[in-house]
Design an enzyme around this catalytic site. Structure first.
Site, PDB file in Angstrom:
ATOM      1  N   SER A   1     -17.485 -50.566  89.755  1.00 33.33           N
ATOM      2  CA  SER A   1     -18.125 -51.869  89.537  1.00 33.33           C
ATOM      3  C   SER A   1     -17.194 -52.841  88.821  1.00 33.33           C
ATOM      4  CB  SER A   1     -19.402 -51.712  88.706  1.00 33.33           C
ATOM      5  OG  SER A   1     -20.282 -50.788  89.308  1.00 33.33           O
TER       6      SER A   1
HETATM    7  N1  SAH Z   1     -20.802 -47.880  88.189  1.00 36.39           N
HETATM    8  C1  SAH Z   1     -20.087 -47.096  89.161  1.00 36.39           C
HETATM    9  C2  SAH Z   1     -20.394 -47.674  90.514  1.00 36.39           C
HETATM   10  C3  SAH Z   1     -20.304 -46.711  91.595  1.00 36.39           C
HETATM   11  S1  SAH Z   1     -20.795 -47.366  93.166  1.00 36.39           S
HETATM   12  C4  SAH Z   1     -18.613 -47.199  88.832  1.00 36.39           C
HETATM   13  O1  SAH Z   1     -18.278 -48.108  88.086  1.00 36.39           O
HETATM   14  O2  SAH Z   1     -17.804 -46.420  89.312  1.00 36.39           O
HETATM   15  C5  SAH Z   1     -22.419 -46.728  93.303  1.00 36.39           C
HETATM   16  C6  SAH Z   1     -22.545 -45.237  93.346  1.00 36.39           C
HETATM   17  O3  SAH Z   1     -23.900 -44.961  93.661  1.00 36.39           O
HETATM   18  C7  SAH Z   1     -21.708 -44.565  94.443  1.00 36.39           C
HETATM   19  O4  SAH Z   1     -20.904 -43.568  93.854  1.00 36.39           O
HETATM   20  C8  SAH Z   1     -22.758 -43.953  95.366  1.00 36.39           C
HETATM   21  O5  SAH Z   1     -22.366 -42.704  95.916  1.00 36.39           O
HETATM   22  C9  SAH Z   1     -23.938 -43.792  94.431  1.00 36.39           C
HETATM   23  N2  SAH Z   1     -25.238 -43.700  95.103  1.00 36.39           N
HETATM   24  C10 SAH Z   1     -25.699 -44.387  96.181  1.00 36.39           C
HETATM   25  N3  SAH Z   1     -26.946 -43.998  96.492  1.00 36.39           N
HETATM   26  C11 SAH Z   1     -27.280 -43.035  95.590  1.00 36.39           C
HETATM   27  C12 SAH Z   1     -28.439 -42.220  95.392  1.00 36.39           C
HETATM   28  N4  SAH Z   1     -29.518 -42.324  96.170  1.00 36.39           N
HETATM   29  N5  SAH Z   1     -28.422 -41.334  94.383  1.00 36.39           N
HETATM   30  C13 SAH Z   1     -27.354 -41.202  93.563  1.00 36.39           C
HETATM   31  N6  SAH Z   1     -26.226 -41.933  93.699  1.00 36.39           N
HETATM   32  C14 SAH Z   1     -26.197 -42.831  94.698  1.00 36.39           C
END
Ligand code: SAH
Length: 218
Positions: free
Chosen positions: A65
Site C-alpha cells: 500500500s
Molecule cells: N497493506 C498491505 C497491502 C497488501 S494488498 C501491504 O502494505 O503490503 C492486499 C492483500 O489482501 C493482498 O496480499 C491480497 O492477497 C489480500 N487479500 C485479498 N483478498 C483477501 C481475502 N479475502 N482474505 C485475506 N486476504 C486477502
C-alpha cells in the site's frame, strides 16, 4: 549497511513530511512511520523505490500500500473510541501495514489468503521483533470469528459491499475501515453504535485497492 540506513532515515523523514502535507496528522502514527523501514518489505530490485508515495508490486498480482493510505487508515483505526486491545487486519500482503499497526495496538490478528506472502510477512515481523501479531491463512472476508470481537478492523483489499461478517465481529463502538467498490472505490469508515446492531457509515475519499477475493491460495 550504515550508509543505507542513514539514507533511508533521511528519505523517510521526507516521506513523513509529505504525509503531513497530505493531511495525515496523528503524531503517534507519523512517528511510527518515521521509524519503520519500508524497503525491507520489497524485493531488492524495487527497494530503492520504497519511499516513493506510491503502491509497489509484491508479487502474485498484489501491491504494497501507498504510504499515504497506510497513514490515513492507521489514524482512523486509532480514532476508535476506547481501547485497541484487539485489532484485525484483512490482507497482510507484505506486512508493512501490519508492522505499523503492531506498534500501536495491543494484539493484532492478520489474515492473508496467499500463503507465500503470509510466510514472508511473518518472517519480516519476527526479524523486527514484533511479537504481538497472530497470522491466519484464510479468507479474511469472513473475519476471524474465533478471535472476535475486535475494537478495530482494517481491510487492505476492496469488497464490492461491506461483508456482514466483519460488521458482526466489531466490539461495541468498534471501527471498521475498508475500501469498497470495484473500478470506483471509496474508503468507508463504519462504526458500531454502542453495543447495538446499528452501524454508522461515513464515506471518506476515493481510493484504489486490489479486490478482496474469496478462497485461499497455497
Ligand atoms: N497493506 C498491505 C497491502 C497488501 S494488498 C501491504 O502494505 O503490503 C492486499 C492483500 O489482501 C493482498 O496480499 C491480497 O492477497 C489480500 N487479500 C485479498 N483478498 C483477501 C481475502 N479475502 N482474505 C485475506 N486476504 C486477502
Amino acid at each position: 549497511m550504515q550508509g543505507v540506513g542513514m539514507t533511508s532515515q533521511r528519505t523517510r523523514e521526507r516521506m513523513v513530511q509529505r504525509l503531513m502535507d497530505q493531511g495525515v496528522s496523528n503524531l503517534e502514527v507519523l512517528d511510527v512511520i518515521r521509524n519503520t523501514p519500508r524497503h525491507i518489505f520489497l524485493d531488492e530490485a524495487l527497494s530503492h523505490r520504497a519511499y516513493e508515495d506510491s503502491s509497489l508490486p509484491i508479487g502474485f498480482g498484489q501491491t504494497l500500500s501507498q504510504p499515504y493510505i497506510v497513514g490515513r487508515m492507521t489514524e482512523i483505526v486509532l480514532s476508535a473510541s476506547g481501547s485497541l486491545d484487539r485489532v484485525l487486519e484483512v490482507g497482510t500482503g507484505s506486512g508493512y501495514q501490519t508492522s505499523i499497526l503492531a506498534q500501536l495496538v495491543g494484539q493484532l490478528f492478520s489474515v492473508e489468503r496467499i500463503k507465500p506472502l503470509q510466510d514472508k510477512a511473518r518472517k519480516r515481523l519476527r526479524d523486527m521483533g514484533l511479537r504481538n501479531v497472530e497470522f491466519s491463512h484464510a479468507d479474511g472476508g469472513f473475519g476471524w470469528p474465533s478471535k472476535a470481537p475486535f475494537n478495530a478492523i482494517l481491510s487492505a483489499a476492496a469488497p464490492r459491499i461491506v461483508p456482514q461478517e466483519l460488521l458482526n465481529q466489531l466490539a461495541p463502538n468498534g471501527v471498521l475501515v475498508i475500501p469498497v467498490g470495484a473500478e470506483e472505490q471509496q474508503l468507508h469508515m463504519v462504526i458500531r453504535d454502542g453495543d447495538s446492531d446499528k452501524f454508522i457509515t461515513q464515506i471518506l475519499e476515493p481510493v484504489k485497492f486490489v479486490p478482496l477475493l474469496s478462497g485461499i491460495t497455497r
